[in-house]
Scaffold this active site. Sequence first.
Site, mmCIF file in Angstrom:
data_model
loop_
_atom_site.group_PDB
_atom_site.id
_atom_site.type_symbol
_atom_site.label_atom_id
_atom_site.label_comp_id
_atom_site.label_asym_id
_atom_site.label_seq_id
_atom_site.Cartn_x
_atom_site.Cartn_y
_atom_site.Cartn_z
ATOM 1 N N ASP A 117 0.162 10.789 -7.539
ATOM 2 C CA ASP A 117 0.560 9.695 -6.662
ATOM 3 C C ASP A 117 1.754 10.134 -5.824
ATOM 4 O OD1 ASP A 117 0.281 7.167 -5.575
ATOM 5 O OD2 ASP A 117 1.648 6.243 -7.007
ATOM 6 N N HIS A 124 8.679 2.523 3.282
ATOM 7 C CA HIS A 124 8.788 2.144 1.872
ATOM 8 C C HIS A 124 9.944 2.880 1.201
ATOM 9 C CE1 HIS A 124 7.620 1.035 -2.184
ATOM 10 N NE2 HIS A 124 7.501 2.312 -2.520
ATOM 11 N N GLU A 189 1.404 -2.044 -5.711
ATOM 12 C CA GLU A 189 1.617 -1.152 -4.573
ATOM 13 C C GLU A 189 0.273 -0.943 -3.887
ATOM 14 O OE1 GLU A 189 5.557 1.424 -5.824
ATOM 15 O OE2 GLU A 189 3.610 2.429 -5.807
ATOM 16 N N GLU A 191 -2.072 0.999 -1.683
ATOM 17 C CA GLU A 191 -2.128 2.411 -1.340
ATOM 18 C C GLU A 191 -3.536 2.807 -0.885
ATOM 19 O OE1 GLU A 191 -0.555 4.927 -4.374
ATOM 20 O OE2 GLU A 191 1.098 3.571 -4.886
ATOM 21 N N ASP A 223 -1.580 0.439 -7.193
ATOM 22 C CA ASP A 223 -0.818 1.163 -8.211
ATOM 23 C C ASP A 223 0.150 0.172 -8.860
ATOM 24 O OD1 ASP A 223 0.245 3.237 -9.746
ATOM 25 O OD2 ASP A 223 1.774 3.657 -8.253
ATOM 26 N N ARG A 227 8.534 -2.672 -12.655
ATOM 27 C CA ARG A 227 9.778 -2.232 -12.015
ATOM 28 C C ARG A 227 10.953 -2.156 -12.987
ATOM 29 N NH1 ARG A 227 7.923 0.269 -7.583
ATOM 30 N NH2 ARG A 227 6.710 -1.123 -6.242
ATOM 31 N N GLN A 230 10.416 0.956 -15.073
ATOM 32 C CA GLN A 230 10.615 2.097 -14.184
ATOM 33 C C GLN A 230 12.094 2.339 -13.896
ATOM 34 O OE1 GLN A 230 8.734 1.566 -10.371
ATOM 35 N NE2 GLN A 230 9.334 3.574 -9.607
ATOM 36 N N LYS A 243 4.520 3.218 -14.643
ATOM 37 C CA LYS A 243 3.399 3.421 -13.731
ATOM 38 C C LYS A 243 2.088 3.731 -14.449
ATOM 39 C CE LYS A 243 5.381 3.578 -9.522
ATOM 40 N NZ LYS A 243 4.893 2.854 -8.335
ATOM 41 N N THR A 247 -3.975 1.926 -12.847
ATOM 42 C CA THR A 247 -4.081 2.052 -11.395
ATOM 43 C C THR A 247 -5.501 1.646 -11.022
ATOM 44 O OG1 THR A 247 -2.468 3.864 -11.304
ATOM 45 C CG2 THR A 247 -3.940 3.595 -9.411
ATOM 46 N N GLU A 348 9.614 -4.994 -2.123
ATOM 47 C CA GLU A 348 10.089 -4.994 -0.737
ATOM 48 C C GLU A 348 9.956 -6.374 -0.113
ATOM 49 O OE1 GLU A 348 8.773 -1.303 1.644
ATOM 50 O OE2 GLU A 348 7.325 -1.470 0.007
#
Length: 401
Positions: A117, A124, A189, A191, A223, A227, A230, A243, A247, A348
């Site tokens: 990834d 971002h 996420e 992607e 994904d 948070r 992480q 993570k 996925t 975000e």
Amino acid sequence: MQTSWVPGADQSGHSVHHLPYGSFTSPRNSEPRLGVRIGDRVLDLCDNAEDLAPEGPLRAALRRPNLQGLLPLGRESWDELRTSLQRFLTDPAKAHDLVDVSQVSLHAAFEPADYVDYYASEHHATNLGRLFRPDSAPLMPNWKHLPVGYHGRAGTLVPSGVNIKRPSGQRRTPDGEIVFGPSARLDIEAEMGFVVGAPTALGDTASVDSFADHVFGLCLVNDWSARDIQAWEYQPLGPYLGKSFATSYGAWITPLAALEAAKTEAPEQDPRPLPYLTEKDRYSYDIELAVTLNGTTVSRPNYRDMYWTPAQMLAHMTVNGASLRPGDFYASGTISGPERSQVGAFIELTWGGKEPMKLDDGTERTFLKDGDIVSITATARGAAGTTLELAEVTAGVLPAD
């Protein structure tokens, strides 16, 4: 424009100019088989193998349950099959009853070998840098010199429709206590993922200009990201348990050949990358995404805004001699644009949880709650003025044990 004998196909996002591949079962066949979507129908490649390919490796590949037999055959065979499919699906003499897409169950379209990834969006990376390091430069010194990435867990790649259990892990609370429990900041996420076909030997490299020779196709990716887990674990080695729990990817794989009309100039790069990352024909794809939470569209990113191209990501992944295997998968990292309405992650969109999203049902969200359903969809230009609809990625959030 080529006209198909499949009812409604020409006016859909799945005309003969698209033809994505998937693995499916249906009331007709309980064992997975390889198919191609055309309109709201599915063409069974096993049942039609003799009409689509001469005796040999290509025909044998069509009788496999997924793409794994087709992937290693390479671009020449992929293009040969695409031409044969388009000819078959526009020949009225070949018309017959196909499986309705509403009657099929989709399975893993390929067998993941490795999973990488990336972190290829400047918007971002800048947003997260400002959130996490407000007193420092938002981008780390290496970011504009190479595509930053990490090696994920191939065993946790799952096709759309598989609901995701909220992960548990170690995290630090705002008052500094170290605790274990379910993630309280579960995120997504949006992607793009790329399915590798043609392999390379250990020690060899895939040049930046050989992207189309090695990559079979692409699909949407979610994904999932914890948070809080992480944030506590990622220094100094990067993402790990925050993570690696799941996925999700679109179960129909769009072949690269379908996206020729969607090619667009990639963003300018400054400083100029090193020679192994410098493309002769540098391009990206104009693919418009939509992120929906519980029926409310909350963001519309576009893949064309990504700083690092898929060809550069492939070249960087192999420049040290790491081999490619059929079924290798790599993803772009979060797709975000310059506006808040164009970002691909809730961290975000809510600016670290400080500015909640307002949904159409009157509720608010910062991060995901149990029972929430996330969908990512996308469209792109196709040949002859058509529009392609990429396979959606949809999954709900299940509670932790």
